[in-house]
Design a protein around this motif. Sequence first.
Motif, mmCIF file in Angstrom:
data_model
loop_
_atom_site.group_PDB
_atom_site.id
_atom_site.type_symbol
_atom_site.label_atom_id
_atom_site.label_comp_id
_atom_site.label_asym_id
_atom_site.label_seq_id
_atom_site.Cartn_x
_atom_site.Cartn_y
_atom_site.Cartn_z
ATOM 1 N N TYR A 277 -3.615 -0.985 0.810
ATOM 2 C CA TYR A 277 -2.193 -1.131 -0.016
ATOM 3 C C TYR A 277 -2.193 -2.724 -0.087
ATOM 4 O O TYR A 277 -1.928 -3.010 -1.346
ATOM 5 C CB TYR A 277 -1.197 -0.590 1.022
ATOM 6 N N ASN A 278 -2.394 -3.684 0.744
ATOM 7 C CA ASN A 278 -2.323 -5.126 0.607
ATOM 8 C C ASN A 278 -3.429 -5.603 -0.224
ATOM 9 O O ASN A 278 -3.081 -6.179 -1.273
ATOM 10 C CB ASN A 278 -2.478 -5.556 1.832
ATOM 11 N N ASP A 279 -4.535 -4.989 -0.180
ATOM 12 C CA ASP A 279 -5.757 -5.418 -1.049
ATOM 13 C C ASP A 279 -5.564 -4.810 -2.593
ATOM 14 O O ASP A 279 -5.648 -5.588 -3.558
ATOM 15 C CB ASP A 279 -7.021 -4.762 -0.648
ATOM 16 N N TYR A 280 -4.843 -3.813 -2.717
ATOM 17 C CA TYR A 280 -4.443 -3.246 -3.913
ATOM 18 C C TYR A 280 -3.196 -3.827 -4.856
ATOM 19 O O TYR A 280 -3.363 -4.185 -5.905
ATOM 20 C CB TYR A 280 -4.492 -1.812 -3.961
ATOM 21 N N GLY A 282 -1.407 -6.485 -3.303
ATOM 22 C CA GLY A 282 -1.031 -7.746 -3.034
ATOM 23 C C GLY A 282 -0.068 -8.098 -1.693
ATOM 24 O O GLY A 282 0.602 -7.012 -1.319
ATOM 25 N N HIS A 283 -0.126 -9.210 -1.263
ATOM 26 C CA HIS A 283 0.621 -9.344 0.056
ATOM 27 C C HIS A 283 2.066 -9.238 -0.190
ATOM 28 O O HIS A 283 2.815 -8.912 0.765
ATOM 29 C CB HIS A 283 0.135 -10.464 0.779
ATOM 30 N N PRO A 284 2.411 -10.098 -1.176
ATOM 31 C CA PRO A 284 3.906 -9.909 -1.509
ATOM 32 C C PRO A 284 4.730 -8.597 -1.368
ATOM 33 O O PRO A 284 5.634 -8.421 -0.918
ATOM 34 C CB PRO A 284 4.118 -10.705 -2.686
ATOM 35 N N ALA A 285 3.756 -7.348 -2.141
ATOM 36 C CA ALA A 285 4.111 -6.003 -2.264
ATOM 37 C C ALA A 285 4.274 -5.709 -0.679
ATOM 38 O O ALA A 285 4.929 -4.713 -0.436
ATOM 39 C CB ALA A 285 3.336 -5.396 -3.050
ATOM 40 N N GLY A 286 2.949 -5.802 0.106
ATOM 41 C CA GLY A 286 2.928 -5.525 1.494
ATOM 42 C C GLY A 286 4.188 -5.930 2.289
ATOM 43 O O GLY A 286 4.791 -5.310 3.309
ATOM 44 N N ASP A 287 4.543 -7.323 1.878
ATOM 45 C CA ASP A 287 5.753 -7.821 2.947
ATOM 46 C C ASP A 287 6.970 -7.062 2.675
ATOM 47 O O ASP A 287 7.644 -6.703 3.449
ATOM 48 C CB ASP A 287 5.899 -9.261 2.572
ATOM 49 N N LEU A 288 7.166 -6.694 1.363
ATOM 50 C CA LEU A 288 8.301 -5.716 0.702
ATOM 51 C C LEU A 288 8.508 -4.367 1.322
ATOM 52 O O LEU A 288 9.477 -3.890 1.862
ATOM 53 C CB LEU A 288 8.448 -5.861 -0.840
ATOM 54 N N ALA A 289 7.307 -3.872 1.544
ATOM 55 C CA ALA A 289 6.988 -2.570 2.094
ATOM 56 C C ALA A 289 7.239 -2.666 3.663
ATOM 57 O O ALA A 289 7.966 -1.879 4.050
ATOM 58 C CB ALA A 289 5.595 -2.177 1.947
ATOM 59 N N LEU A 348 -1.458 4.295 -4.251
ATOM 60 C CA LEU A 348 -2.565 5.099 -4.720
ATOM 61 C C LEU A 348 -3.659 5.146 -4.163
ATOM 62 O O LEU A 348 -4.548 5.833 -4.085
ATOM 63 C CB LEU A 348 -2.640 4.504 -6.135
ATOM 64 N N LYS A 349 -3.953 4.384 -3.037
ATOM 65 C CA LYS A 349 -5.054 4.234 -2.047
ATOM 66 C C LYS A 349 -4.977 5.169 -1.148
ATOM 67 O O LYS A 349 -5.763 5.092 -0.093
ATOM 68 C CB LYS A 349 -5.272 2.969 -1.561
#
Length: 395
Positions: A277-280, A282-289, A348-349
């Motif tokens: 998820y982070n790779d696809y 990005g880390h800002p989206a990962g932080d929000l998740a 999606l991953k």
Amino acid sequence: MPSQAESAVANHHVAAVDRLATGFALRRFEHELEAEYRDFSYRSYRQTRRVAICLLLASFLAFFAFDLLLLYSVGANPITLPVMLVRLCALLIIVFAAYRVLKSPDVATGYRWIPIGLGCLSLGMLLVTLIYHQGLEQMQLPYGLEGMMLIQIVIFVPIGYSYRNSLYLGIATLLCTGLALQLTTSGESPIQYLTSLAYLTLATIAAATAGYCQEHSMRVLFLTKRDLRTMADTDGLTQLYNRRSFDLLLQRALQEALREQTRIALIMLDLDHFKAYNDYYGHPAGDLALQRIAGVLASHPRRDLDFAARLGGEEFALVLRNPDSAYLVSTCESIRRKICDELAIEHLKNPAQVMTASLGASFSNASDTTASLYQRADLALYRAKANGRNRVEID
């Protein structure tokens, strides 16, 4: 742009500033924070209270010596005996109040007996002042308000008591002194007493100002220490407990469970395919998740003393105090469904096409250590991942 972690720290700082703005020396924090501050302030001045009590008792002995010296130098007079009786009564009440404060070092006891002691001190000194005023005026001997000035200073000495209440007592003492002198002064008001009253007013203002500065500094120190402690105990991104706090709280919870012959449950949660998820995305989206997942854990109905923590990366933990099997299963399934179905974060991953979580849980037993309990819960989490993810396994 600032990261999510930086934003969280900034928001935390703004909240601290807002609390200080509503909690300076003449105002209070919100109820729970004010109670925490009073406990902090009262504990911080424990040694100061002991020293203040010793100095107060020494001062009383000095005043007794002054009365005896006056009796010896002036000779028999109608002043000394009433003065010494007033001082003795005030001393007995103050000693009892001091005994209660020192014996029971809780805030409630202090807030009950400190004003009683200070009130008796003020009233006793005022009565002594009036007795001396009346007697020495008849003998045409000078007498000022030095004793009352000392009392006003004592009232504002920082000993962990409420500054607001000290201010009320200081103002009341000043007004009562002025009124009593006006009612008891015969003839024209001597310039000496007007001057002494002016000095007493200045002494009160000076003592109150010093007390205000001390109180404000103590509130700033309290907020600073509290915020530093919070920052040290919580994860900056999710505002859940961090790994350090988790280890301490888990150890404490396990010890309490063993002592009370109950049990706790440790739930381990890991987000599925989070690296992908982070790779696809990005880390800002990962932080929000991660923040949204933490919100599920933080807002999930929990009983008193239950707590959640972020252990690192995409791994979380939840500790439940004395749950039964049905409650543990329902809690795990509720968290899993909220993450998968209610949050439904696009992923999606992940085969499910949304963010999912795997959970493993284990009950403590009488022979457990934190390491053994953690290991069983972690093995249950491993089985959940090995069996297809997005599922719950109970050890």
